[in-house]
Design a protein around this motif. Structure first.
Motif, PDB file in Angstrom:
ATOM      1  N   ALA A  98     -31.595 -17.045 -18.530  1.00 28.60           N
ATOM      2  CA  ALA A  98     -30.320 -16.824 -17.840  1.00 28.60           C
ATOM      3  C   ALA A  98     -29.376 -17.996 -17.954  1.00 28.60           C
ATOM      4  CB  ALA A  98     -30.573 -16.515 -16.365  1.00 28.60           C
ATOM      5  N   GLY A  99     -29.874 -19.179 -18.299  1.00 30.59           N
ATOM      6  CA  GLY A  99     -29.016 -20.339 -18.385  1.00 30.59           C
ATOM      7  C   GLY A  99     -28.840 -21.031 -17.042  1.00 30.59           C
ATOM      8  N   LYS A 100     -27.650 -21.479 -16.780  1.00 27.86           N
ATOM      9  CA  LYS A 100     -27.378 -22.248 -15.566  1.00 27.86           C
ATOM     10  C   LYS A 100     -27.342 -21.347 -14.341  1.00 27.86           C
ATOM     11  CE  LYS A 100     -24.210 -25.805 -13.839  1.00 27.86           C
ATOM     12  NZ  LYS A 100     -22.958 -26.551 -14.120  1.00 27.86           N
ATOM     13  N   LEU A 101     -28.016 -21.789 -13.281  1.00 28.25           N
ATOM     14  CA  LEU A 101     -28.069 -21.027 -12.029  1.00 28.25           C
ATOM     15  C   LEU A 101     -27.531 -21.869 -10.885  1.00 28.25           C
ATOM     16  CD1 LEU A 101     -31.594 -19.370 -12.349  1.00 28.25           C
ATOM     17  CD2 LEU A 101     -29.390 -18.417 -13.005  1.00 28.25           C
ATOM     18  N   LEU A 187     -14.514 -10.740 -14.245  1.00 24.00           N
ATOM     19  CA  LEU A 187     -15.800 -10.574 -13.572  1.00 24.00           C
ATOM     20  C   LEU A 187     -16.851 -11.385 -14.323  1.00 24.00           C
ATOM     21  CD1 LEU A 187     -17.240  -9.034 -11.251  1.00 24.00           C
ATOM     22  CD2 LEU A 187     -17.777  -7.245 -12.903  1.00 24.00           C
ATOM     23  N   GLN A 188     -17.177 -12.543 -13.786  1.00 27.63           N
ATOM     24  CA  GLN A 188     -18.119 -13.433 -14.433  1.00 27.63           C
ATOM     25  C   GLN A 188     -19.440 -13.476 -13.641  1.00 27.63           C
ATOM     26  OE1 GLN A 188     -17.792 -15.159 -17.364  1.00 27.63           O
ATOM     27  NE2 GLN A 188     -15.879 -13.989 -17.620  1.00 27.63           N
ATOM     28  N   PRO A 189     -20.574 -13.568 -14.371  1.00 32.73           N
ATOM     29  CA  PRO A 189     -21.867 -13.626 -13.663  1.00 32.73           C
ATOM     30  C   PRO A 189     -22.078 -14.980 -12.995  1.00 32.73           C
ATOM     31  CG  PRO A 189     -22.211 -13.861 -16.023  1.00 32.73           C
ATOM     32  CD  PRO A 189     -20.743 -13.562 -15.827  1.00 32.73           C
ATOM     33  N   LEU A 190     -22.601 -14.953 -11.789  1.00 31.27           N
ATOM     34  CA  LEU A 190     -22.940 -16.157 -11.053  1.00 31.27           C
ATOM     35  C   LEU A 190     -24.275 -15.895 -10.364  1.00 31.27           C
ATOM     36  CD1 LEU A 190     -21.964 -19.011 -10.227  1.00 31.27           C
ATOM     37  CD2 LEU A 190     -20.967 -17.954  -8.178  1.00 31.27           C
ATOM     38  N   PHE A 191     -25.354 -16.248 -11.040  1.00 37.45           N
ATOM     39  CA  PHE A 191     -26.683 -15.916 -10.564  1.00 37.45           C
ATOM     40  C   PHE A 191     -27.152 -16.917  -9.518  1.00 37.45           C
ATOM     41  CE2 PHE A 191     -27.497 -13.999 -14.992  1.00 37.45           C
ATOM     42  CZ  PHE A 191     -26.925 -12.805 -14.593  1.00 37.45           C
ATOM     43  N   SER A 192     -27.700 -16.387  -8.442  1.00 41.70           N
ATOM     44  CA  SER A 192     -28.365 -17.228  -7.449  1.00 41.70           C
ATOM     45  C   SER A 192     -29.804 -17.455  -7.883  1.00 41.70           C
ATOM     46  CB  SER A 192     -28.328 -16.553  -6.074  1.00 41.70           C
ATOM     47  OG  SER A 192     -29.205 -17.201  -5.180  1.00 41.70           O
ATOM     48  N   VAL A 193     -30.293 -18.679  -7.774  1.00 44.75           N
ATOM     49  CA  VAL A 193     -31.621 -19.001  -8.266  1.00 44.75           C
ATOM     50  C   VAL A 193     -32.700 -18.241  -7.500  1.00 44.75           C
ATOM     51  CG1 VAL A 193     -31.811 -21.035  -6.756  1.00 44.75           C
ATOM     52  CG2 VAL A 193     -33.187 -20.899  -8.849  1.00 44.75           C
ATOM     53  N   GLY A 194     -32.492 -18.044  -6.206  1.00 41.03           N
ATOM     54  CA  GLY A 194     -33.491 -17.310  -5.421  1.00 41.03           C
ATOM     55  C   GLY A 194     -33.569 -15.852  -5.813  1.00 41.03           C
ATOM     56  N   LEU A 197     -35.035 -15.467  -9.352  1.00 37.08           N
ATOM     57  CA  LEU A 197     -36.484 -15.624  -9.393  1.00 37.08           C
ATOM     58  C   LEU A 197     -37.191 -14.360  -8.902  1.00 37.08           C
ATOM     59  CD1 LEU A 197     -38.930 -17.441  -9.898  1.00 37.08           C
ATOM     60  CD2 LEU A 197     -38.691 -18.266  -7.552  1.00 37.08           C
ATOM     61  N   SER A 198     -36.658 -13.757  -7.849  1.00 35.51           N
ATOM     62  CA  SER A 198     -37.247 -12.500  -7.362  1.00 35.51           C
ATOM     63  C   SER A 198     -37.140 -11.412  -8.428  1.00 35.51           C
ATOM     64  CB  SER A 198     -36.530 -12.057  -6.082  1.00 35.51           C
ATOM     65  OG  SER A 198     -36.670 -13.029  -5.060  1.00 35.51           O
ATOM     66  N   PHE A 199     -36.015 -11.374  -9.130  1.00 31.73           N
ATOM     67  CA  PHE A 199     -35.836 -10.401 -10.208  1.00 31.73           C
ATOM     68  C   PHE A 199     -36.847 -10.629 -11.320  1.00 31.73           C
ATOM     69  CE2 PHE A 199     -33.973  -9.471 -14.370  1.00 31.73           C
ATOM     70  CZ  PHE A 199     -33.693  -8.118 -14.247  1.00 31.73           C
ATOM     71  N   VAL A 200     -37.055 -11.890 -11.710  1.00 31.58           N
ATOM     72  CA  VAL A 200     -37.977 -12.195 -12.809  1.00 31.58           C
ATOM     73  C   VAL A 200     -39.412 -11.825 -12.432  1.00 31.58           C
ATOM     74  CG1 VAL A 200     -39.007 -14.082 -14.139  1.00 31.58           C
ATOM     75  CG2 VAL A 200     -36.531 -13.987 -13.807  1.00 31.58           C
ATOM     76  N   ILE A 201     -39.828 -12.190 -11.233  1.00 27.71           N
ATOM     77  CA  ILE A 201     -41.205 -11.876 -10.814  1.00 27.71           C
ATOM     78  C   ILE A 201     -41.430 -10.371 -10.766  1.00 27.71           C
ATOM     79  CG2 ILE A 201     -42.826 -12.032  -8.890  1.00 27.71           C
ATOM     80  CD1 ILE A 201     -41.698 -14.777  -8.273  1.00 27.71           C
ATOM     81  N   SER A 202     -40.451  -9.650 -10.213  1.00 27.16           N
ATOM     82  CA  SER A 202     -40.584  -8.194 -10.139  1.00 27.16           C
ATOM     83  C   SER A 202     -40.487  -7.545 -11.511  1.00 27.16           C
ATOM     84  CB  SER A 202     -39.507  -7.609  -9.218  1.00 27.16           C
ATOM     85  OG  SER A 202     -38.211  -7.894  -9.711  1.00 27.16           O
TER      86      SER A 202
END
Length: 282
Positions: A98-101, A187-194, A197-202
């Motif tokens: 995902a790059g920078k979070l 509309l630019q993506p701005l991912f929250s690290v928390g 991480l929940s998305f990746v684990i699931s």
């Protein structure tokens, strides 16, 4: 006169002597009656017959289960503590697609490190956890079942890690690229690290589970419950079930995520048919 006295004394003396002899014979009898009865001879004593059947009582089972659970939990805790010292490197690896979070509240980064450490610690301790489960069950198995299970347990762990690797290196980057593709100038993506991480684990864990499908079908075929002809007849039903399973276990309800789960599931099903048909000859 002396003769008469002797004659008169003789019967009395004889009588006294007889009485003394009877008393002498009676004394041992009286003592014997007052003594405690002697123990039975060793050969006549009843012996308790105990047979060691090798079976465990309910208390023994609970104690064994407690010991195995403590060992498994200790392995996870120790692995998590070790992984915490490498939490920054682990977060960098997980967030690479995902790059920078960013983190949106002060405690989010800290809890993210804890979650990553626990997740990695669980994966590291997974072989020990599986061994503890196997060691608890194995006393109830036959010799042949123990031999088979000693191969199936390592194989299940290996397939689980293969599923995680497949998801991380192939499916996860494609999924993130797909979702980021909806970005525009406004509309630019701005991912929250928390949340990321929940998305990746699931996203990773379901692939570890579905990669157990060939092993599961292999065991059923080995037991004679299914055959290759049966699996071939159920292809259409498996096609529908794959998308249903994808809709249930995928982290998002979109069609893309369902497809990313369903396609590998169908491929694994076809591999299972080949294994059952050509290796087991069933």
């Amino acid at each position: 006169m002396r003769q008469d006295m002797a004659d008169n004394h003789s019967p009395q003396a004889a009588s006294q002597d007889d009485q003394q002899q009877e008393d002498t014979r009676a004394i041992p009898a009286i003592v014997t009656d007052n003594e405690e009865p002697s123990a039975l001879p060793p050969e006549s004593e009843p012996e308790a017959v105990t047979e060691d059947t090798g079976e465990m009582s309910l208390i023994d089972h609970l104690q064994e289960l407690r010991k195995r659970l403590i060992a498994a939990i200790a392995a996870v805790v120790i692995s998590s503590l070790v992984c915490y010292f490498y939490s920054q490197e682990l977060v960098h690896i997980i967030t690479a697609p995902a790059g920078k979070l960013y983190y949106m509240n002060p405690a989010e980064a800290f809890f993210t490190y804890l979650k990553v450490s626990f997740f990695a610690g669980f994966l590291v301790a997974l072989p020990i956890v599986m061994y503890q489960m196997w060691a608890f069950i194995v006393p109830a198995l036959t010799k042949q079942e123990r031999k088979v299970s000693s191969v199936l347990v390592p194989a299940s762990v290996l397939l689980f890690f293969v599923g995680l690797a497949f998801s991380y290196f192939l499916v996860l980057p494609a999924g993130i690229k797909f979702f980021v593709g909806f970005a525009t100038e406004d509309l630019q993506p701005l991912f929250s690290v928390g949340q990321y991480l929940s998305f990746v684990i699931s996203f990773l864990l379901p692939f570890g589970v579905i990669f157990e499908l060939p092993l599961f079908l292999f065991v059923l075929a080995k037991m004679g419950i299914i055959s290759s002809d049966y699996l071939i007849r159920k292809r259409k039903m498996m096609l529908v079930m794959s998308f249903v399973i994808g809709a249930v276990i995928s982290p998002t309800p979109d069609v893309f995520s369902q497809t990313m789960v369903a396609v590998p599931l169908l491929v694994l099903y076809e591999i299972s048919i080949l294994v059952v048909k050509h290796i087991l000859r069933k």
